[in-house]
Design an enzyme around this catalytic site. Structure first.
Site, short mmCIF file in Angstrom:
data_model
loop_
_atom_site.label_atom_id
_atom_site.label_comp_id
_atom_site.label_asym_id
_atom_site.label_seq_id
_atom_site.Cartn_x
_atom_site.Cartn_y
_atom_site.Cartn_z
N GLY A 10 2.65 2.56 10.67
CA GLY A 10 3.59 3.66 10.48
C GLY A 10 4.33 4.07 11.74
N GLU A 21 -5.25 -4.65 10.67
CA GLU A 21 -4.22 -3.62 10.81
C GLU A 21 -4.46 -2.85 12.10
OE1 GLU A 21 -2.35 -2.54 6.75
OE2 GLU A 21 -4.01 -1.19 7.14
N SER A 41 3.51 -1.92 10.29
CA SER A 41 4.97 -1.99 10.49
C SER A 41 5.56 -3.35 10.18
CB SER A 41 5.35 -1.53 11.90
OG SER A 41 4.98 -0.17 12.10
N GLU A 81 -6.85 4.83 7.86
CA GLU A 81 -6.64 6.25 7.53
C GLU A 81 -7.88 6.84 6.87
OE1 GLU A 81 -2.95 5.59 5.47
OE2 GLU A 81 -2.04 5.01 7.38
N ASN A 92 0.87 -1.18 0.00
CA ASN A 92 0.00 0.00 0.00
C ASN A 92 0.91 1.22 0.00
OD1 ASN A 92 -1.75 2.09 0.46
ND2 ASN A 92 -2.37 1.43 2.52
N LYS A 111 0.12 4.20 -0.18
CA LYS A 111 -0.51 5.39 0.43
C LYS A 111 -0.30 6.59 -0.51
CE LYS A 111 -0.14 3.20 4.86
NZ LYS A 111 -0.10 3.31 6.32
N HIS A 128 -9.60 1.26 5.06
CA HIS A 128 -8.29 1.45 5.70
C HIS A 128 -8.47 2.42 6.86
CE1 HIS A 128 -4.16 2.62 6.44
NE2 HIS A 128 -3.81 1.52 5.79
P1 13P Z 1 3.09 0.53 7.60
O1 13P Z 1 3.60 -0.77 7.03
O2 13P Z 1 3.78 1.72 7.06
O3 13P Z 1 2.99 0.48 9.08
O4 13P Z 1 1.57 0.68 7.05
C1 13P Z 1 0.70 -0.40 7.18
C2 13P Z 1 -0.53 -0.07 6.43
O5 13P Z 1 -1.30 0.79 6.81
C3 13P Z 1 -0.77 -0.80 5.18
O6 13P Z 1 -2.05 -0.57 4.69
#
Ligand code: 13P
Length: 250
Positions: free
Chosen positions: A174, A168, A212, A99, A12, A14, A97
């Site tokens: 992150g 997640e 992560s 976010e 992803n 982002k 997601h």
């Molecule tokens: P990270 O791997 O950067 O923690 O992000 C995970 C994520 O949100 C994947 O959709």
């Protein structure tokens, strides 16, 4: 009891990338993942789907979107429909997601309708669920993820076995704070049990872990019985790291 099919490693990106940076990353992934034993997908920002469609044509890497509209067409400024995504070869779309839930106010019901819209267009929704740190500390983790999944199961019951699920934990995204393999496995087992109760085809629904995951911790996480793959954020932007994770899923 993990999913019987091969593991999945999905990146992803982002809101990252540029035409130039993507070109280099995609070339490296294309050659590095050509013999991958797992299924690999890259979820890119919408403007770059055309680039992925041409660069990844004929490769083993599937194209994913990061969101999809709950609507088929019409006056929904800024939204992208499943049918539009299909025209760019999109096979997967992230829905719900954290976010999107956190910064765009997406409710469980909206996430469920986005999953439905994706399925209607032949796109596999990657349904994301996960608890915040406060919810974990309050002992609400299982209830939160069960509620998030139940909303999706409620209106997609007949085709629930067509989804991909991703756990997640918000506190691990992150932050560099990965869930321990035992913590992740415990939640995956809860989700697996819920799927088994909801559909006779539950065994084929992959449950990915995200938060992560990186080259150093992927192997241990992927060895858990109910972890069927990974949804990778930061580490998916570095070809060597992402390919290492792909190799761990072999
Ligand atoms: P990270 O791997 O950067 O923690 O992000 C995970 C994520 O949100 C994947 O959709």
């Amino acid at each position: 009891m993990g999913c019987a099919v091969k593991k999945r490693i999905f990146g992803n990106w982002k809101m990252n990338g540029s035409l130039e940076a993507n070109a280099a990353l995609l070339q490296a992934l294309k050659s590095g993942a050509s013999q991958a034993a797992c299924e690999v997908a890259v979820c890119a920002p919408a403007p770059y789907l055309s680039q992925l469609h041409s660069v990844l044509a004929g490769s083993a890497i599937a194209i994913g979107a990061q969101d999809v509209s709950a609507h088929a067409s019409g006056a929904f400024t800024g939204e992208v429909s499943g049918a539009m995504l299909r025209e760019f070869g999109v096979r997967y779309a992230l829905v719900g997601h954290s976010e999107r839930r956190q910064y765009h106010g997406e409710s469980d019901d909206l996430v469920a309708r986005k999953a439905q819209a994706a399925l209607a267009c032949g796109i596999t929704p990657v349904v994301c669920v996960g608890e915040t740190l406060a919810q974990r500390e309050a002992g609400e983790t299982d209830a939160v993820v069960r509620r998030q999944l139940a909303a999706v199961a409620h209106i997609n019951g007949h085709c629930l076995s067509e989804i991909v699920l991703a756990y997640e934990p918000v506190w691990a995204i992150g932050t560099g704070k990965t869930a321990t393999p035992a913590q992740a496995q415990a939640v995956h087992a809860v989700l697996r049990a819920q799927l088994l109760a909801a559909t006779t085809s539950a065994a084929r629904i992959p449950i990915l872990y995200g938060g992560s995951m990186n080259a150093a911790n992927a192997a241990e996480l992927l060895a858990q019985p109910d972890i069927d793959g990974g949804l990778i954020g930061g580490a998916s932007l570095k070809a060597a790291d992402f390919l290492h994770i792909v190799a761990c899923a072999g």
